[in-house]
Design an enzyme around this catalytic site. Structure first.
Site, short mmCIF file in Angstrom:
data_model
loop_
_atom_site.label_atom_id
_atom_site.label_comp_id
_atom_site.label_asym_id
_atom_site.label_seq_id
_atom_site.Cartn_x
_atom_site.Cartn_y
_atom_site.Cartn_z
N ARG A 1 0.96 -1.06 0.04
CA ARG A 1 -0.02 0.04 -0.03
C ARG A 1 0.80 1.12 0.04
NH1 ARG A 1 -2.39 0.50 4.63
NH2 ARG A 1 -3.73 -1.49 4.34
N TYR B 1 -9.92 22.93 -10.41
CA TYR B 1 -10.61 21.71 -11.17
C TYR B 1 -11.75 21.82 -10.09
CZ TYR B 1 -11.19 16.79 -11.94
OH TYR B 1 -11.73 15.76 -12.10
N ASP C 1 -0.83 22.98 -7.93
CA ASP C 1 -1.11 21.95 -8.75
C ASP C 1 -0.62 22.38 -10.30
OD1 ASP C 1 -2.61 20.42 -10.83
OD2 ASP C 1 -4.44 20.18 -9.73
N LYS D 1 -3.00 13.14 -16.89
CA LYS D 1 -2.98 14.20 -18.20
C LYS D 1 -1.74 13.89 -18.92
CE LYS D 1 -6.93 15.11 -16.05
NZ LYS D 1 -7.12 15.91 -14.92
C1 LIG Z 1 -7.73 15.96 -13.71
C2 LIG Z 1 -7.43 17.23 -12.79
C3 LIG Z 1 -7.19 16.75 -11.39
C4 LIG Z 1 -7.78 15.39 -10.93
O1 LIG Z 1 -7.10 14.39 -11.53
P1 LIG Z 1 -7.66 12.69 -11.60
O2 LIG Z 1 -6.36 12.17 -12.11
O3 LIG Z 1 -8.72 12.70 -12.60
O4 LIG Z 1 -7.98 12.37 -10.23
C5 LIG Z 1 -6.81 17.61 -10.48
N1 LIG Z 1 -6.31 18.93 -10.93
C6 LIG Z 1 -6.37 19.20 -12.20
C7 LIG Z 1 -5.78 20.64 -12.72
C8 LIG Z 1 -6.95 18.19 -13.10
O5 LIG Z 1 -6.94 18.89 -14.43
#
Ligand SMILES: *Cc1c(COP(=O)(O)O)cnc(C)c1O
Length: 402
Positions: free
Chosen positions: A66, A119, A191, A216
């Site tokens: 984990r 987001y 982020d 992404k």
């Molecule tokens: C997609 C996204 C998230 C969330 O990520 P997941 O992998 O879908 O959980 C967080 N921050 C941004 C800027 C995003 O585009």
């Protein structure tokens, strides 16, 4: 360098070289060029004493899947290096990364300052999830440093934001915001999903932690969900041992860690091409009569273009824009696209287009969207890796339908 000079292997190597080689020697795995996938849930100890030492942290060793796995560890080491951080933590999704940070760093009675554009699910976590545990999130326009300073007059634990922000690509000055947080003894969490370490490295501008949706660009092929956290060694260890181990349990699978490692090998190539094509698409859209608004960081018309020049290397692969006279025509335009897919997510080889108000940001209520500046007509496009002429042709034919 002459052909006879042996290649050097150190952390000053270029980004792609580190993304391909760092932390792995084929000689340790029977010569396998590609790092193996350690598909295991647990690890055998040579003796009870050894297991006890591992558990007590007296010696480094794997105990249970984990919290740590060798394939995951290689991914963590590489992304930490690309971001210029001491340590990394890979998790099952971007939301797993963000929530594991929050559940580690915040406790009842704390306050966090967030940018007002996030987001959608991060916004929901901060606005609805945290208050259930008596943590207050205040949403502030972080492009306005006076507003931030006013908000920072009361005690807070951390500042959290995205730059470029999802979905409208506002930019936030990482160094200026980090300085305000630092003076208050608070943490800055950025982020960096949209820019990736190829275009922007928040830790170099004073941030304490970087989070990613590796779903992404880092993964880059639309075939996995994953998340990353990068920062100082002690803090990342805490997030692993609290946020991941018992608060969320949101472990990345070894196979997914392997797929992200594969994606990283072409990260710089891909991100540079995404940015190059997006710049051409932004120029095209900016010249269309039907496009009433466009937001792309590298355009001189972007409201925070000065911040772009300070902290980003190129504008990235995302563009947001509006079609003149509202979403009715925007819908016709989006439905007329043939090559470009109507889909959420971003950073994939395929060009994707979506409508934030009814999709990724539907978790903001209508008044919240208005208050936070996410207009109903906004369209967000992730420019893919198809030949840019074909992307432009598709946009052109769809614009002619409206
Ligand atoms: C997609 C996204 C998230 C969330 O990520 P997941 O992998 O879908 O959980 C967080 N921050 C941004 C800027 C995003 O585009």
């Amino acid at each position: 360098m002459s052909a006879s000079t042996p290649p050097k292997r150190n952390s000053r190597q270029g980004l792609s070289t580190r993304a391909i080689h760092l932390g792995y020697d084929p000689a340790t795995a029977q010569g396998a060029l590609t790092p193996p996938i350690y598909q295991t849930s647990t690890y055998a100890f040579e003796s009870v004493e050894q297991g006890a030492e591992y558990f007590a942290g007296l010696k480094p060793g794997y105990v249970y899947g984990r919290t740590r796995n060798p394939t995951q560890a290689l991914l963590e080491q590489r992304v930490a290096s690309l971001e210029g951080g001491e340590a990394g933590l890979a998790l099952a999704s971007g939301m797993a990364a963000i929530s594991s940070c929050f559940w580690t760093l915040l406790q009842a009675g704390d306050r966090i300052i967030c940018d007002k554009i996030l987001y959608g699910n991060t916004f929901t976590l901060a606005s609805q999830g945290l208050p259930r545990f008596n943590v207050t999130a205040d949403f502030v326009d972080l492009t306005d440093l006076d507003a931030l300073k006013a908000a920072a007059a009361r005690p807070f634990k951390a500042i959290y934001f995205e730059t470029p922000a999802n979905p409208n690509l506002r930019l936030i000055d990482i160094a200026a915001v980090s300085a305000v947080a630092g003076r208050a003894g608070a943490l800055t969490i950025v982020d960096n999903t949209f820019a990736t370490p190829v275009l922007q490295r928040p830790l170099e501008h004073g941030a304490d932690l970087v989070v990613h949706s590796a779903t992404k660009y880092l993964g880059g092929h639309g075939d996995l969900l994953a998340g990353l956290v990068v920062g100082g060694e002690d803090m990342v260890k805490q997030i692993r041992m609290h946020g991941l181990r018992y608060m969320t349990g949101s472990t990345i699978s070894p196979l997914t860690a392997f797929l992200v490692l594969r994606g990283l090998k072409t990260l710089e190539l891909r991100v540079n091409q995404h940015a190059k094509s997006a710049a051409a698409v932004a120029d095209f859209l900016a010249a269309q009569a039907a496009v009433s608004k466009i937001s792309y960081p590298a355009l001189a018309s972007h409201p925070q273009h000065g911040v772009y020049r300070k902290q980003m290397i190129a504008g990235g692969g995302l563009i947001s824009f509006e079609i003149d006279s509202g979403m009715e025509r925007g819908r016709t335009f989006m439905n007329a696209l043939k090559l470009i897919s109507r889909a959420v997510s971003l950073g994939d080889a395929e060009t994707l287009i979506q409508h934030p108000a009814s999709m990724t940001h539907a978790s903001y209520g209508p008044e919240e969207r208005a208050r936070h500046g996410i207009s109903d007509g906004l369209i967000r496009m992730s420019v893919g890796l198809e030949n840019v002429e074909d992307i432009l042709d598709d946009l052109d034919q769809a614009l002619r339908q409206i």
